[in-house]
Scaffold this active site. Structure first.
Site, mmCIF file in Angstrom:
data_model
loop_
_atom_site.group_PDB
_atom_site.id
_atom_site.type_symbol
_atom_site.label_atom_id
_atom_site.label_comp_id
_atom_site.label_asym_id
_atom_site.label_seq_id
_atom_site.Cartn_x
_atom_site.Cartn_y
_atom_site.Cartn_z
ATOM 1 N NE ARG A 1 -31.196 -16.086 8.172
ATOM 2 C CZ ARG A 1 -30.080 -15.392 8.013
ATOM 3 N NH1 ARG A 1 -29.929 -14.584 6.974
ATOM 4 N NH2 ARG A 1 -29.076 -15.519 8.878
ATOM 5 C CG ASP A 2 -26.789 -16.743 5.910
ATOM 6 O OD1 ASP A 2 -26.480 -16.457 4.744
ATOM 7 O OD2 ASP A 2 -26.333 -16.150 6.896
ATOM 8 C CG HIS B 1 -28.771 -14.625 1.294
ATOM 9 N ND1 HIS B 1 -29.487 -13.520 0.879
ATOM 10 C CD2 HIS B 1 -28.759 -14.578 2.654
ATOM 11 C CE1 HIS B 1 -29.887 -12.831 1.935
ATOM 12 N NE2 HIS B 1 -29.469 -13.453 3.022
ATOM 13 C CB SER C 1 -23.252 -9.769 8.037
ATOM 14 O OG SER C 1 -24.003 -9.665 9.210
ATOM 15 C CG HIS D 1 -24.461 -15.643 11.711
ATOM 16 N ND1 HIS D 1 -25.445 -16.551 11.335
ATOM 17 C CD2 HIS D 1 -24.111 -14.978 10.582
ATOM 18 C CE1 HIS D 1 -25.681 -16.427 10.042
ATOM 19 N NE2 HIS D 1 -24.880 -15.487 9.554
ATOM 20 C CG HIS E 1 -21.096 -15.352 6.520
ATOM 21 N ND1 HIS E 1 -21.791 -15.870 5.447
ATOM 22 C CD2 HIS E 1 -22.032 -14.827 7.344
ATOM 23 C CE1 HIS E 1 -23.090 -15.649 5.610
ATOM 24 N NE2 HIS E 1 -23.266 -15.016 6.758
#
Length: 349
Positions: free
Chosen positions: A24-25, A28, A178, A207, A209
């Site tokens: 999913r992520d 990108h 995000s 979540h 990054h």
């Protein structure tokens, strides 16, 4: 203050719930272009390696295929069906952004075998998630709230939004970094704020990054503060500099003695043998992705900014800094070329 004594805690023996977001992520990082066969290979390897949930859809969630976000090589349904054919143990999961995906898409995903959904909103807009969370609960799905760009809201304000998602029926609410902008202290403050207001039975997720090279550290701090649901991906495959890489996080979890169901070697093999060869741009901290975290920019803006920089002869970093100054959020990708054009014109003056 909500009582938190009975909240399950990894440091006290509670098992972590490892959610993989490679499919999913990670979309990108591949500009949403991957064959169903490769989806099946990755999903099958993840299922065998013991992750608890596997998220599959366009990078911007169900129905994210568009000129704004980027068209995919295949439909969400083709990707989900490919994963459903090989996933026998993990929960098949998807992401939905209200206003992009609808209840209709959610219901169709459920029919294809998706049993868990994360309903994602900007960190100050939890109220738009009520219908979708409610529908997911009616379907009997596991449902989480996903408060994106969590660095833009102060801990108490973010926690109030999390409380709204809980009131709509979310089993779990995530601190969603995000932009890869949060530091360890920032994560700690937000998780503690969640604990102060959420019921002890409502799980908390993280979540992270990698834009500031803090994804594993931030995730570890989150777990130490009471998070039990952890997002991670093979080789960190995700937007910007990627997500928390699942292999080193599981290694650290082992060193801490935290319970989980993952096979470290199996995850390493899937990362190196299947995922890394798919990357047409290294998923790593470099001058562009570091700027994402430094400026607090939505990680999925990277490819859009790089394309605009190439078109207008600019430094990608200049575009990203301008995006950060203007406070763009997910869904405003179409403004990036306008920003680039403004920068180009300013250079000519």
């Amino acid at each position: 203050m909500t009582e938190t004594v009975s909240r399950p805690h990894a440091t006290e023996g509670a098992a972590l719930y490892i959610q993989d977001v490679t499919l999913r992520d990670g979309m990108h990082a591949m500009r949403h272009r991957i064959s169903p066969e490769k989806v099946a290979a990755i999903a099958g390897a993840l299922d065998t390696a013991g992750v608890d949930a596997i998220e599959v859809t366009h990078g911007d969630g169900l129905a994210g295929h568009s000129l704004t976000y980027g068209p995919g090589s295949n439909t969400d349904w083709e990707w989900i069906e490919a994963a459903a054919d090989v996933v026998h143990r993990a929960k098949l999961t998807t992401l939905l952004l209200p206003g992009v995906g609808t209840v209709r898409e959610l219901e169709h995903a459920y029919k294809l075998g998706v049993t868990s959904v994360r309903v994602a909103t900007h960190c100050t807009e939890a109220d738009v998630s009520a219908q979708h969370i409610g529908t997911a609960r009616e379907l009997g799905m596991d449902v989480s709230g996903f408060l994106m760009m969590s660095h833009l809201a102060e801990p108490s304000h973010l926690a109030a939004q999390a409380k709204l998602m809980e009131s709509y029926g979310a089993h779990c609410v995530y601190v969603t970094d995000s932009g890869g902008r949060l530091t360890m202290g920032s994560v700690r403050d937000r998780v503690r704020a969640y604990r102060d207001v959420l019921d002890a039975g409502t799980q908390i997720g993280i979540h992270a990054h990698q834009n500031l090279s803090l994804s594993v550290a931030n995730t570890v701090v989150a777990v130490e503060e009471g998070v039990t649901r952890v997002d991670a991906s093979l080789a960190g495959h995700g937007a910007g500099a990627g997500n928390c890489p699942i292999e080193p996080f599981i290694a650290v979890a082992d060193l801490h003695g935290w319970k989980h169901n993952c096979d470290l070697f199996g995850l390493q093999d899937a990362a190196d043998d299947i995922v890394r060869p798919l990357q047409d741009r290294p998923v790593q901290v470099d001058r562009e992705t570091l700027t994402l975290g430094y400026a607090g920019v939505y990680s999925s803006f990277l490819r859009h900014a790089e394309a605009a920089a190439k078109q207008y002869g600019l430094d990608t970093r200049a575009i990203l800094l301008a995006v950060g100054e203007r406070g763009l959020v997910g869904g405003q990708e179409d403004l990036i070329p306008d920003i680039a054009l403004d920068l180009q014109q300013n250079l000519r003056r």
